[in-house]
Design a protein around this motif. Structure first.
Motif, mmCIF file in Angstrom:
data_model
loop_
_atom_site.group_PDB
_atom_site.id
_atom_site.type_symbol
_atom_site.label_atom_id
_atom_site.label_comp_id
_atom_site.label_asym_id
_atom_site.label_seq_id
_atom_site.Cartn_x
_atom_site.Cartn_y
_atom_site.Cartn_z
ATOM 1 N N ALA A 51 30.342 -37.303 -7.949
ATOM 2 C CA ALA A 51 30.657 -36.029 -8.609
ATOM 3 C C ALA A 51 30.121 -36.110 -10.038
ATOM 4 C CB ALA A 51 32.155 -35.774 -8.586
ATOM 5 N N ARG A 52 28.814 -36.037 -10.161
ATOM 6 C CA ARG A 52 28.168 -36.302 -11.444
ATOM 7 C C ARG A 52 28.431 -35.256 -12.519
ATOM 8 N NH1 ARG A 52 22.289 -34.911 -12.214
ATOM 9 N NH2 ARG A 52 22.020 -32.977 -11.087
ATOM 10 N N SER A 53 29.025 -34.137 -12.158
ATOM 11 C CA SER A 53 29.419 -33.187 -13.201
ATOM 12 C C SER A 53 30.794 -33.535 -13.766
ATOM 13 C CB SER A 53 29.423 -31.756 -12.660
ATOM 14 O OG SER A 53 30.438 -31.591 -11.692
ATOM 15 N N LEU A 54 31.516 -34.422 -13.064
ATOM 16 C CA LEU A 54 32.862 -34.791 -13.488
ATOM 17 C C LEU A 54 32.987 -36.235 -13.958
ATOM 18 C CD1 LEU A 54 34.815 -33.064 -10.585
ATOM 19 C CD2 LEU A 54 34.483 -32.209 -12.925
ATOM 20 N N ALA A 55 31.939 -37.020 -13.763
ATOM 21 C CA ALA A 55 31.939 -38.436 -14.157
ATOM 22 C C ALA A 55 30.489 -38.894 -14.274
ATOM 23 C CB ALA A 55 32.685 -39.275 -13.122
ATOM 24 N N PRO A 56 30.245 -39.983 -14.985
ATOM 25 C CA PRO A 56 28.871 -40.467 -15.135
ATOM 26 C C PRO A 56 28.228 -40.755 -13.778
ATOM 27 C CG PRO A 56 30.360 -41.636 -16.617
ATOM 28 C CD PRO A 56 31.213 -40.827 -15.702
ATOM 29 N N ASP A 77 14.145 -45.282 -13.534
ATOM 30 C CA ASP A 77 13.781 -46.614 -14.002
ATOM 31 C C ASP A 77 14.120 -46.757 -15.481
ATOM 32 O OD1 ASP A 77 12.748 -49.229 -13.661
ATOM 33 O OD2 ASP A 77 10.824 -48.610 -14.499
ATOM 34 N N ALA A 78 14.088 -45.638 -16.219
ATOM 35 C CA ALA A 78 14.367 -45.653 -17.657
ATOM 36 C C ALA A 78 15.865 -45.787 -17.921
ATOM 37 C CB ALA A 78 13.835 -44.386 -18.305
ATOM 38 N N LEU A 79 16.259 -46.867 -18.537
ATOM 39 C CA LEU A 79 17.669 -47.114 -18.867
ATOM 40 C C LEU A 79 18.152 -46.280 -20.047
ATOM 41 C CD1 LEU A 79 17.511 -50.972 -18.471
ATOM 42 C CD2 LEU A 79 18.919 -49.433 -17.086
ATOM 43 N N THR A 80 17.229 -45.737 -20.813
ATOM 44 C CA THR A 80 17.587 -45.027 -22.043
ATOM 45 C C THR A 80 18.309 -43.708 -21.806
ATOM 46 O OG1 THR A 80 15.363 -44.084 -22.068
ATOM 47 C CG2 THR A 80 15.747 -46.048 -23.419
ATOM 48 N N LEU A 81 18.179 -43.131 -20.635
ATOM 49 C CA LEU A 81 18.787 -41.828 -20.372
ATOM 50 C C LEU A 81 20.303 -41.908 -20.204
ATOM 51 C CD1 LEU A 81 16.156 -40.484 -17.813
ATOM 52 C CD2 LEU A 81 16.316 -39.963 -20.260
ATOM 53 N N THR A 82 20.790 -42.981 -19.600
ATOM 54 C CA THR A 82 22.212 -43.024 -19.252
ATOM 55 C C THR A 82 22.908 -44.334 -19.631
ATOM 56 O OG1 THR A 82 21.666 -43.746 -17.021
ATOM 57 C CG2 THR A 82 21.963 -41.376 -17.350
ATOM 58 N N THR A 83 22.313 -45.112 -20.532
ATOM 59 C CA THR A 83 22.980 -46.331 -21.002
ATOM 60 C C THR A 83 22.746 -46.521 -22.496
ATOM 61 O OG1 THR A 83 21.185 -47.963 -20.793
ATOM 62 C CG2 THR A 83 22.419 -47.439 -18.775
ATOM 63 N N ASP A 84 23.390 -47.532 -23.040
ATOM 64 C CA ASP A 84 23.222 -47.891 -24.447
ATOM 65 C C ASP A 84 22.235 -49.057 -24.616
ATOM 66 O OD1 ASP A 84 24.813 -49.864 -23.319
ATOM 67 O OD2 ASP A 84 26.203 -49.966 -25.000
ATOM 68 N N LEU A 120 25.630 -53.333 -20.181
ATOM 69 C CA LEU A 120 25.402 -51.988 -20.695
ATOM 70 C C LEU A 120 26.567 -51.056 -20.395
ATOM 71 C CD1 LEU A 120 21.665 -51.552 -19.605
ATOM 72 C CD2 LEU A 120 22.572 -52.440 -21.780
ATOM 73 N N ASP A 121 26.719 -50.074 -21.263
ATOM 74 C CA ASP A 121 27.692 -48.996 -21.103
ATOM 75 C C ASP A 121 26.950 -47.818 -20.472
ATOM 76 O OD1 ASP A 121 29.188 -46.653 -21.517
ATOM 77 O OD2 ASP A 121 29.825 -47.226 -23.529
ATOM 78 N N CYS A 122 27.327 -47.458 -19.260
ATOM 79 C CA CYS A 122 26.656 -46.319 -18.612
ATOM 80 C C CYS A 122 27.591 -45.114 -18.491
ATOM 81 C CB CYS A 122 26.079 -46.723 -17.257
ATOM 82 S SG CYS A 122 27.278 -47.107 -15.986
ATOM 83 N N GLY A 123 28.616 -45.068 -19.338
ATOM 84 C CA GLY A 123 29.543 -43.950 -19.312
ATOM 85 C C GLY A 123 29.609 -43.140 -20.595
ATOM 86 N N SER A 124 29.374 -43.779 -21.729
ATOM 87 C CA SER A 124 29.528 -43.087 -23.014
ATOM 88 C C SER A 124 28.558 -41.928 -23.185
ATOM 89 C CB SER A 124 29.390 -44.072 -24.172
ATOM 90 O OG SER A 124 30.494 -44.948 -24.175
ATOM 91 N N TRP A 125 27.342 -42.058 -22.653
ATOM 92 C CA TRP A 125 26.367 -40.964 -22.771
ATOM 93 C C TRP A 125 26.943 -39.678 -22.193
ATOM 94 C CZ3 TRP A 125 24.497 -37.937 -18.859
ATOM 95 C CH2 TRP A 125 24.795 -38.370 -17.555
ATOM 96 N N PHE A 126 27.698 -39.798 -21.097
ATOM 97 C CA PHE A 126 28.286 -38.646 -20.428
ATOM 98 C C PHE A 126 29.277 -37.948 -21.362
ATOM 99 C CE2 PHE A 126 31.494 -36.683 -17.712
ATOM 100 C CZ PHE A 126 30.716 -35.964 -16.819
#
Length: 138
Positions: free
Chosen positions: A10-15, A51-58, A82-88
């Motif tokens: 549910a990518r609109s409700l969580a990363p 492949d790009a980590l920059t979109l959804t991680t730190d 990596l943190d893959c939630g803060s971007w959200f």
């Protein structure tokens, strides 16, 4: 038969592509979830779309000297730092935080979310007596 398949969870409700997104999809009544599978440098299988980590991680903050910051350039142990939630939370990509659809408890849980492995996803799916569609990206 029509199935409601939660794309990247549910990518609109969580990363996206996290177990948090899968859990939200299950709670929302989806028949199954779809996730993306990538292979990192040590050939571990992880849930990740690009492949790009920059979109959804730190990744830039954690590994500033490792550009171009692609999944294929990092081992699993590195990726799990990596943190893959803060971007959200920082971008609110679907406006769900602004609309009050994501509780403060959920927001707290998303900060610091880790990139799951395929094994993590399969265990969650089996324990939830649910279904999964895995899409290989690379």
């Amino acid at each position: 038969m029509v199935l409601n398949i939660a794309h990247r969870g549910a990518r609109s409700l969580a990363p996206e592509n996290t177990l948090q997104a899968a859990r939200k999809a299950l709670e929302s009544g989806a028949d199954m979830w779809e996730t993306d599978l990538a292979v990192c440098a040590d050939e571990a299988l992880i849930l990740f779309h690009d492949d790009a980590l920059t979109l959804t991680t730190d990744v830039r903050a954690i590994f500033p000297d490792r550009a171009p910051w692609n999944v294929t350039g990092f081992a699993l142990t590195e990726l799990q730092r990596l943190d893959c939630g803060s971007w959200f939370l920082d971008t609110d990509p679907f406006g769900q935080i602004c609309d009050g659809r994501i509780s403060s408890e959920e927001q707290t849980a998303y900060r610091g979310a880790k990139i799951p492995t395929l094994e993590d996803a399969l265990i969650f799916t089996r324990e939830s007596n649910w279904r999964i569609n895995v899409e290989m990206k690379y």
